[in-house]
Design a protein around this motif. Structure first.
Motif, PDB file in Angstrom:
ATOM      1  N   ARG A 203     -11.607  12.011 -60.561  1.00 34.20           N
ATOM      2  CA  ARG A 203     -12.857  11.392 -60.996  1.00 34.20           C
ATOM      3  C   ARG A 203     -13.563  10.760 -59.809  1.00 34.20           C
ATOM      4  O   ARG A 203     -12.917  10.336 -58.853  1.00 34.20           O
ATOM      5  CB  ARG A 203     -12.561  10.326 -62.046  1.00 34.20           C
ATOM      6  CG  ARG A 203     -11.852  10.867 -63.259  1.00 34.20           C
ATOM      7  CD  ARG A 203     -11.405   9.724 -64.140  1.00 34.20           C
ATOM      8  NE  ARG A 203     -10.829  10.225 -65.379  1.00 34.20           N
ATOM      9  CZ  ARG A 203      -9.859   9.616 -66.025  1.00 34.20           C
ATOM     10  NH1 ARG A 203      -9.357   8.492 -65.574  1.00 34.20           N
ATOM     11  NH2 ARG A 203      -9.399  10.117 -67.148  1.00 34.20           N
TER      12      ARG A 203
ATOM     13  N   ASP B  39     -11.956  14.191 -70.330  1.00 35.60           N
ATOM     14  CA  ASP B  39     -12.616  13.782 -69.089  1.00 35.60           C
ATOM     15  C   ASP B  39     -14.120  14.031 -69.081  1.00 35.60           C
ATOM     16  O   ASP B  39     -14.676  14.502 -68.091  1.00 35.60           O
ATOM     17  CB  ASP B  39     -11.967  14.464 -67.880  1.00 35.60           C
ATOM     18  CG  ASP B  39     -10.576  13.940 -67.616  1.00 35.60           C
ATOM     19  OD1 ASP B  39     -10.289  12.811 -68.046  1.00 35.60           O
ATOM     20  OD2 ASP B  39      -9.789  14.645 -66.983  1.00 35.60           O
TER      21      ASP B  39
ATOM     22  N   GLU C  88     -17.532  12.463 -68.695  1.00 33.71           N
ATOM     23  CA  GLU C  88     -18.078  11.215 -68.183  1.00 33.71           C
ATOM     24  C   GLU C  88     -19.376  10.886 -68.900  1.00 33.71           C
ATOM     25  O   GLU C  88     -20.233  11.737 -69.081  1.00 33.71           O
ATOM     26  CB  GLU C  88     -18.340  11.323 -66.687  1.00 33.71           C
ATOM     27  CG  GLU C  88     -17.079  11.403 -65.874  1.00 33.71           C
ATOM     28  CD  GLU C  88     -17.354  11.410 -64.381  1.00 33.71           C
ATOM     29  OE1 GLU C  88     -18.339  10.782 -63.947  1.00 33.71           O
ATOM     30  OE2 GLU C  88     -16.591  12.050 -63.656  1.00 33.71           O
TER      31      GLU C  88
END
Length: 156
Positions: A48, A113, A115
């Motif tokens: 990330r 995941d 965002e």
């Protein structure tokens, strides 16, 4: 089943079985969802922008190859079923359990995941949830999650 060389590892001076061998040994004792949760933890990795990379204990390919090389083991059938459901990116076991519930329903697939970059919208959602917004049917009808996100569609 006899241990082979690759099944034995040394961690900080302690001799132990490898991660993949331990999963194989647990397979006759655990149910499908538990095996998926453990598999998710083994292959979990993140890269990330906002945090240091988190490497996996083993890659999904390496774990699949090891499980695929095993034969005539108690629990192997359910472990192979679990491996079909293991996903890279699932962190806590509760996330895995939620993903499995969603997968078994008519809801769209769960993605890992993702965002969310708009902090204002995230804050609005968090405030609504903290006030019990999901529990109030009037709130859901009047100000749906989609409305808070600025989406347009049938849910407004």
């Amino acid at each position: 089943m006899k241990l082979i060389g690759s099944d034995i590892v040394q961690v900080r001076g302690v001799i132990d079985t490898s991660i993949q061998r331990t999963l194989l040994d647990l397979s006759p004792l655990l149910d499908l969802d538990d095996l998926v949760a453990i598999g998710d933890q083994i292959v979990c990795e993140h890269d990330r922008e906002y945090a240091p990379p988190t490497p996996a204990m083993l890659t999904l390919a390496a774990l699949d190859a090891y499980i695929g090389s095993q034969h005539q083991r108690r629990g192997l059938k359910v472990l192979r079923e679990a491996m079909d459901l293991v996903r890279v990116g699932a962190d806590p076991p509760r996330e895995t359990r939620l993903r499995l519930i969603i997968a078994r329903s008519t809801l769209p697939n769960f993605e890992h995941d993702i965002e969310i970059r708009n902090a204002v919208r995230v804050t609005k959602i968090a405030r609504m949830l903290s006030r019990g917004g999901w529990a109030d049917p009037g709130n859901l009808a009047g100000r749906s999650l989609g409305g808070l996100l600025g989406w347009r569609g049938d849910f407004e």
